[in-house]
Design a protein around this motif. Sequence first.
Motif, PDB file in Angstrom:
ATOM      1  N   LEU A 108       0.636  -1.123  -0.126  1.00 52.54           N
ATOM      2  CA  LEU A 108       0.120  -0.015   0.056  1.00 52.54           C
ATOM      3  C   LEU A 108       1.043   1.373  -0.018  1.00 52.54           C
ATOM      4  O   LEU A 108       0.536   2.302  -0.778  1.00 52.54           O
ATOM      5  N   MET A 109       1.979   1.258   0.836  1.00 48.78           N
ATOM      6  CA  MET A 109       2.943   2.339   0.577  1.00 48.78           C
ATOM      7  C   MET A 109       3.429   2.672  -0.693  1.00 48.78           C
ATOM      8  O   MET A 109       3.414   3.919  -1.131  1.00 48.78           O
ATOM      9  N   ASN A 110       4.000   1.628  -1.326  1.00 49.36           N
ATOM     10  CA  ASN A 110       4.232   1.739  -2.869  1.00 49.36           C
ATOM     11  C   ASN A 110       3.308   2.243  -3.731  1.00 49.36           C
ATOM     12  O   ASN A 110       3.593   3.177  -4.492  1.00 49.36           O
ATOM     13  N   ILE A 111       1.929   1.835  -3.535  1.00 48.68           N
ATOM     14  CA  ILE A 111       1.118   2.069  -4.456  1.00 48.68           C
ATOM     15  C   ILE A 111       0.770   3.693  -4.031  1.00 48.68           C
ATOM     16  O   ILE A 111       0.629   4.458  -5.407  1.00 48.68           O
ATOM     17  N   SER A 112       0.669   3.782  -3.057  1.00 43.19           N
ATOM     18  CA  SER A 112       0.442   5.316  -2.638  1.00 43.19           C
ATOM     19  C   SER A 112       1.395   6.338  -3.025  1.00 43.19           C
ATOM     20  O   SER A 112       1.214   7.491  -3.644  1.00 43.19           O
ATOM     21  N   LEU A 113       2.738   6.014  -2.884  1.00 44.96           N
ATOM     22  CA  LEU A 113       3.842   6.812  -3.389  1.00 44.96           C
ATOM     23  C   LEU A 113       3.996   6.787  -4.809  1.00 44.96           C
ATOM     24  O   LEU A 113       3.815   7.992  -5.199  1.00 44.96           O
ATOM     25  N   LEU A 115       1.207   6.295  -7.264  1.00 44.43           N
ATOM     26  CA  LEU A 115       0.221   7.308  -7.297  1.00 44.43           C
ATOM     27  C   LEU A 115       0.279   8.919  -7.073  1.00 44.43           C
ATOM     28  O   LEU A 115      -0.114   9.645  -7.705  1.00 44.43           O
ATOM     29  N   GLY A 116       0.839   9.068  -5.963  1.00 48.42           N
ATOM     30  CA  GLY A 116       1.307  10.485  -5.609  1.00 48.42           C
ATOM     31  C   GLY A 116       2.194  11.133  -6.606  1.00 48.42           C
ATOM     32  O   GLY A 116       2.094  12.442  -6.709  1.00 48.42           O
ATOM     33  N   ALA A 152      -4.228  11.153   1.332  1.00 43.06           N
ATOM     34  CA  ALA A 152      -3.473   9.961   1.872  1.00 43.06           C
ATOM     35  C   ALA A 152      -2.332   9.622   0.960  1.00 43.06           C
ATOM     36  O   ALA A 152      -1.569   8.973   1.547  1.00 43.06           O
ATOM     37  N   LEU A 153      -2.198  10.265  -0.129  1.00 47.16           N
ATOM     38  CA  LEU A 153      -0.973   9.760  -0.910  1.00 47.16           C
ATOM     39  C   LEU A 153       0.106  10.645  -0.538  1.00 47.16           C
ATOM     40  O   LEU A 153       1.232  10.239  -1.081  1.00 47.16           O
TER      41      LEU A 153
END
Length: 280
Positions: A108-113, A115-116, A152-153
């Motif tokens: 989730l951290m990698n996906i959020s990073l 996408l951001g 959240a991103l």
Amino acid sequence: MSRHKKIVSICLHAILTILAIIWLIPVFWLVLSSFRVEKGAYTSNLWPSGFTLDNYIRLFTDRRLFDFPRWFMNTLFVATCSCLITTILTLMVAYVYSRLRFRSRKGLMNISLILGMFPGFMSMIAIYHFMKAIGLDQTLLALILVYSGGAALNYYIAKGFFDTIPRSLDEAARIDGANRHTIFWRIILPNSKPIVVNTAINAFIAPWVDFIFVSVIMKDNYKNYTVAKGLYTMVDKANIFEYYTAFCAGAVLVSIPIVCLFIRLQKYYVAGVTSGASKG
């Protein structure tokens, strides 16, 4: 200090001074133009032939074409609401990633990073049609949802700051019977003023200066314009001669809250950036 180091220091300070002057020239010109008597964006003389406060007064009294007071209040309302929502969501997500350990955490951290890293305006057409489908297009609520939806991103700086806070505080609180909710609100946040201020300032500035999203979402809803979109209409081809100096006055007024906010909270802002970037 050796002679060589002194020469290098003098040269660096001279270069920085020149760059600062170059950076301040447009700001000085904007402030000067806001007090100018002459109309239009272009004049034959660099220094105004006279100074007046009419440009500022006109912003609040002449509301036939441009309702600056309403735009200013729209912007303040949207920026304040977005700031509160974004700050809370960002800090809560950052705390979860910093303190909790669960199976999908790294994914989730990698996906959020990732996408951001994509600019928000890539999705603005899809966002507009989605807002239109649920009946929120051309509303201030739509702007608030847009500006705070991706909060959240942007967790990584706050997470880095929370990582620097000793876990012993959490452990001591858990021994005393505190749950995660109590630890976050009553222990972690009171000890995290720099990152709270840093997150809040960034969350406030983004909607305050945004032009792209408000242009797409508001379309021709004149009453719900923010200052960025509203001031832009003052300098279109039909109005630039008559309202350029008023536009400059409006730009000066819009910048004052941001400047005051940054000066007042600068020490927390810098501490939040440096501490949050030191550990990730």
